[in-house]
Scaffold this active site. Structure first.
Site, PDB file in Angstrom:
ATOM      1  CG  PHE A  16     -15.050  -1.220   2.860  1.00  0.00           C
ATOM      2  CD1 PHE A  16     -15.985  -1.903   3.631  1.00  0.00           C
ATOM      3  CD2 PHE A  16     -13.982  -0.609   3.505  1.00  0.00           C
ATOM      4  CE1 PHE A  16     -15.861  -1.963   5.023  1.00  0.00           C
ATOM      5  CE2 PHE A  16     -13.856  -0.665   4.882  1.00  0.00           C
ATOM      6  CZ  PHE A  16     -14.784  -1.337   5.644  1.00  0.00           C
ATOM      7  NE  ARG A  67      -0.596  -0.076   4.958  1.00  0.00           N
ATOM      8  CZ  ARG A  67      -0.849   0.550   6.099  1.00  0.00           C
ATOM      9  NH1 ARG A  67      -1.752   1.503   6.155  1.00  0.00           N
ATOM     10  NH2 ARG A  67      -0.237   0.207   7.206  1.00  0.00           N
ATOM     11  CD  GLU A 114     -17.083   2.258   1.705  1.00  0.00           C
ATOM     12  OE1 GLU A 114     -18.323   2.068   1.778  1.00  0.00           O
ATOM     13  OE2 GLU A 114     -16.388   2.606   2.684  1.00  0.00           O
ATOM     14  NE  ARG A 174      -2.660  -2.150   9.557  1.00  0.00           N
ATOM     15  CZ  ARG A 174      -2.041  -2.664  10.627  1.00  0.00           C
ATOM     16  NH1 ARG A 174      -1.716  -3.942  10.672  1.00  0.00           N
ATOM     17  NH2 ARG A 174      -1.749  -1.899  11.671  1.00  0.00           N
ATOM     18  CG  HIS A 216      -5.919  -2.220   5.011  1.00  0.00           C
ATOM     19  ND1 HIS A 216      -5.359  -1.208   4.278  1.00  0.00           N
ATOM     20  CD2 HIS A 216      -5.666  -1.927   6.317  1.00  0.00           C
ATOM     21  CE1 HIS A 216      -4.792  -0.326   5.103  1.00  0.00           C
ATOM     22  NE2 HIS A 216      -4.964  -0.740   6.336  1.00  0.00           N
ATOM     23  CB  SER A 274      -5.603   3.379   5.933  1.00  0.00           C
ATOM     24  OG  SER A 274      -5.875   3.860   7.220  1.00  0.00           O
ATOM     25  CG  ASP A 329      -8.669  -3.029  11.966  1.00  0.00           C
ATOM     26  OD1 ASP A 329      -8.544  -2.626  13.133  1.00  0.00           O
ATOM     27  OD2 ASP A 329      -8.593  -2.297  10.977  1.00  0.00           O
TER      28      ASP A 329
END
Lengths: 285, 313
Positions: free
Chosen positions: B80, B8, B55, B164, B106, B34, B114
Site C-alpha cells: 500500500f 518490523r 493510505e 514480517r 510486509h 502488524s 496472505d
C-alpha cells in the site's frame, strides 16, 4: 464590513484578475478559468483574514493555505505578489524555464506557498495534516484550502473529508470553487459529484453555501461563521462563475486551460481596467 | 542458530525507544498491530494518529504534518505504501522533499500465507526511481534500529523496507554502526562478491560458507542503503573479485541487482548474476517454503556465483 474596506478588497481582486490574465498570456499556457472564479477567496484570505507576514513567509505560527486545485496557481501567485511576497513584475515569468514560478505551486520555489500541489486530491489531505499537527501541538494557527468542484471526483478528497471530521478539525476551513465546469465540459455531464452539500454534511462537516461565491462581502462573512463552529471542519461551497470578470471567458469550459491571444488579452485587460476605474471612482465618490 | 527477530518488530521497538523526541509523529493505516507502530502508541498515544484504511490520504497528511516542522513516520504494508499510495509519495512527499519516513512492513514474498496481493516485490523499484527519495533495506533487527535512528537524524524522505518474517540477528547491537549510503563488507573474498540486502544477507553469508567448502573465496557485502547506492564498494568488488551475484527478496527487475549493474556497466563491466523473484507474482504458502520455491536460497546464490565466475574472461 465597511464600504471602504470592501471596495479596497474588490480593487485588489480586480488587480489579481488582471495579473491572472497577464501570467497566462505571458506563458501562453495555464489555467485562467478557475483562477478568475477564485479571485474573491484568494483576496479574502491573503488581504483580510490570514495571519501571515510576507517578510517572514515561514513563520511557524502563521495561518496556512493549500491550493488543492493547484492548476489555479496564477490566482495564488497573483495574490502572493500583490501581498508582497515577491515582485509583481516577476509574474510575467510564470512557467518560464528561467523563473521560479512553476506551472503548479511549488513550496520549495515560491515564497509564500505552503504546500506543493497540482495532483488533485492531495492538497486537501496535506491541509488536514497541517490541521492535525496544529491540534497535536496546541498551535493556534488556522488552515485553509481551496478545491475545485471537478476535483471532488478524486476519491482521496473523501478520505480527507472523513479524516478531518473524525479528528474534529475545527481549525480547518475549506472552499469549493463550484463553477460547474471541468476540462471536458460541465461536471454534470462528465462525472457528477451531485448534491455536494449533502455529501459534505453526511461526512459531518459544517457546511456553508454561498449562492454568489464572487460576492466579496459574503465570502468575508464565512470566516467568522467557520470559527464559531466548534468540533467540526467547515466547508464553504462557493457558487462561482468560471472565468469571472472577463466577458468572453465567463461560464465557458474552453477557458479552463487555454491562454488568450494578443487580441483576447487586450480585451480582457480593457474590461478589467474599466472595472478598476469604476471601483476606484466609487472609492473616491 | 542466531536469534530471530522480524525487522518490523525492531522498527516498532525503535519507534518506542526514539519516540521520546517530541517532534516525532507516527501515523498508521489500521495496521498498527502488524506494522508494530502500536509499540510507539503504547508509550506516546498523544503523538500517534490512526488514519484508517486510507493510505493515499495518509501519505499526503504525513506531508502536511511535515510542513509544520515535525518528523513523521507513516506506516502500512509495503504493497500500500509503495503501490497504492505511490503517487502521493512522489508528489506530496518527495517533490517538496518533506521530512516523512515511510515504514513499509510486509515487503517481499516472505509475507507468506496472505499471498500475491499482499506480497510487494516492486517497492524498491517504485521508490528508488523517485527523485529525493532514500531507500533503506535493513538486514536484521540491529540494523533496523540503527536505520530508524539514522532516518530520524536525516531531514528528508526515507523509505524503510521491513519484513514480517523473523530473520536471524547477525549484527552486534553494541558494536554496530550505521553509515548512511555505505555498503558493509561482512567477509572478504577474492573470487566473487555476493551483494545482498534485507533477509537475503544472512543467506548470502551461508552461501559464502557453501562456496568455501568448494574452495571458492567469496566476499559478502550488505547493502542497507539501496539509494543512494554505494558506488565505491561495488567498483572495488569488481576490481578485486571480477564477478558479482546480487541477492534480494524483490523482483529482479529494477531492484538491488539493477542498482548494482547501473554501477558495474558504467564504471567497471564484469559478469553479474542476480538472485531474486523472477518477474512473477508470489503466492500463498509458508514463508520458508516460498523462499525456497522462488530460489531465494543460499544454494541458489552459490550456484549463481559459480556461473558468474565461469563468465569471467
Amino acid at each position: 464590513m465597511d464600504k471602504k474596506t470592501l471596495l479596497k478588497l474588490q480593487i485588489t481582486a480586480t488587480k489579481i484578475r488582471k495579473n491572472i490574465v497577464e501570467q497566462v498570456f505571458s506563458a501562453n499556457s495555464g489555467h485562467p478559468g478557475g483562477s478568475l472564479s477564485s479571485a474573491e477567496v484568494f483576496t479574502a484570505l491573503y488581504f483580510n483574514e490570514m495571519n501571515i507576514d510576507p517578510t517572514n513567509p515561514k513563520k511557524s505560527d502563521r495561518d496556512r493555505f493549500v491550493l488543492s486545485k493547484g492548476h489555479c496557481a496564477p490566482g495564488l501567485y497573483a495574490a502572493l505578489a500583490e501581498r508582497g511576497y515577491f515582485p509583481v513584475s516577476d509574474l510575467k515569468g510564470f512557467r518560464d524555464i528561467n523563473s521560479y514560478l512553476q506551472g503548479h505551486p511549488s513550496m520549495k520555489d515560491v515564497p509564500g506557498v505552503d504546500m506543493s500541489t497540482g495532483s488533485l486530491g492531495q492538497g486537501i489531505s496535506a491541509a488536514v495534516g497541517m490541521a492535525i499537527s496544529g491540534k497535536l501541538y496546541n498551535e493556534d494557527y488556522r488552515v485553509y484550502s481551496l478545491l475545485g468542484d471537478g476535483e471532488l471526483e478524486e476519491g482521496q478528497v473523501w478520505e480527507a473529508m472523513m479524516s478531518a471530521a473524525h479528528y474534529k478539525l475545527d481549525n480547518l476551513m475549506a472552499f469549493v470553487d463550484n463553477n460547474g465546469l471541468q476540462i471536458d465540459g460541465k461536471i454534470s455531464d462528465v462525472m457528477n459529484p451531485d448534491n455536494i452539500e449533502s455529501k459534505f454534511k453526511a461526512f459531518n462537516w459544517n457546511v456553508i453555501v454561498l449562492e454568489d461565491g464572487n460576492d466579496m462581502a459574503a465570502v468575508i462573512e464565512t470566516f467568522e461563521q467557520a470559527k464559531a463552529c466548534k468540533g467540526k471542519p467547515t466547508m464553504v461551497i462557493l457558487h462561482t462563475i468560471k472565468g469571472k470578470g472577463v466577458s468572453y471567458m465567463e461560464d465557458d469550459y474552453g477557458w479552463h486551460g487555454k491562454a488568450p491571444n494578443q487580441e483576447e488579452r487586450d480585451l480582457a485587460i480593457k474590461e478589467l481596467d474599466e472595472k478598476l476605474v469604476e471601483l476606484e471612482g466609487a472609492q473616491h465618490g | 542458530m542466531a536469534k530471530k527477530i522480524a525487522t518490523r518488530q525492531a522498527y516498532g521497538d525503535a519507534l518506542a525507544e526514539f519516540g521520546i523526541d517530541k517532534n516525532i509523529v507516527v501515523l498508521d493505516a489500521d495496521l498498527s498491530k502488524s506494522t508494530k507502530t502500536d509499540n510507539f502508541k503504547q508509550v506516546y498515544p498523544e503523538r500517534f494518529v490512526n488514519m484508517g484504511i486510507a493510505e493515499a490520504n495518509m501519505m499526503s497528511v504525513a506531508a502536511g504534518i511535515a510542513t509544520t516542522g515535525k518528523t513523521v513516520f507513516a506506516s502500512t504494508f509495503a504493497i500500500f505504501a509503495a503501490g497504492r499510495a505511490c503517487e502521493q509519495v512522489r508528489n506530496s512527499i518527495c517533490y517538496p522533499k518533506l521530512n516523512v519516513k515511510i515504514g513499509a512492513t510486509h515487503a517481499g514474498i516472505s509475507v507468506g500465507e496472505d499471498g500475491a496481493s499482499h506480497q510487494m516485490i516492486e517497492d524498491i523499484a517504485n521508490m528508488k526511481t523517485i527523485p529525493n527519495m532514500t531507500v533503506i533495506s535493513p538486514a536484521d533487527a540491529v540494523e533496523t534500529r540503527a536505520a530508524v535512528k539514522a532516518a530520524i537524524d536525516y531531514n528528508g524522505p526515507v523509505y524503510l523496507r521491513l519484513g514480517r518474517l523473523g530473520v536471524p540477528v547477525i549484527f552486534d547491537k553494541d558494536t554496530y554502526t550505521f553509515e548512511w549510503g555505505k555498503g558493509v563488507m561482512l567477509s572478504d573474498g577474492t573470487d566473487v562478491t555476493l551483494i545482498a540486502t534485507g533477509l537475503m544477507v544472512h543467506l548470502a553469508m551461508e552461501a559464502a560458507e557453501l562456496l568455501k567448502e568448494e574452495g571458492i573465496s567469496a566476499r559478502v557485502i550488505n547493502i542497507h542503503t539501496i539509494k543512494p547506492i554505494d558506488k565505491d564498494i561495488i567498483i572495488k568488488a569488481c576490481k578485486d573479485t571480477g564477478a558479482i551475484v546480487t541477492a534480494e527478496e524483490h523482483n529482479v527487475v529494477n531492484g538491488l541487482g539493477s542498482s548494482v549493474t547501473d554501477v558495474t556497466s558504467q564504471y567497471y563491466p564484469i559478469p553479474v548474476k542476480m538472485v531474486g523473484v523472477e518477474d512473477k507474482f508470489g503466492k500463498s504458502g509458508k514463508p520458508e517454503l516460498l523462499l525456497e520455491e522462488y530460489g531465494l536460497t543460499a544454494i541458489n546464490i552459490a550456484d549463481k556465483a559459480k556461473q558468474a565466475i565461469a563468465m569471467k574472461k
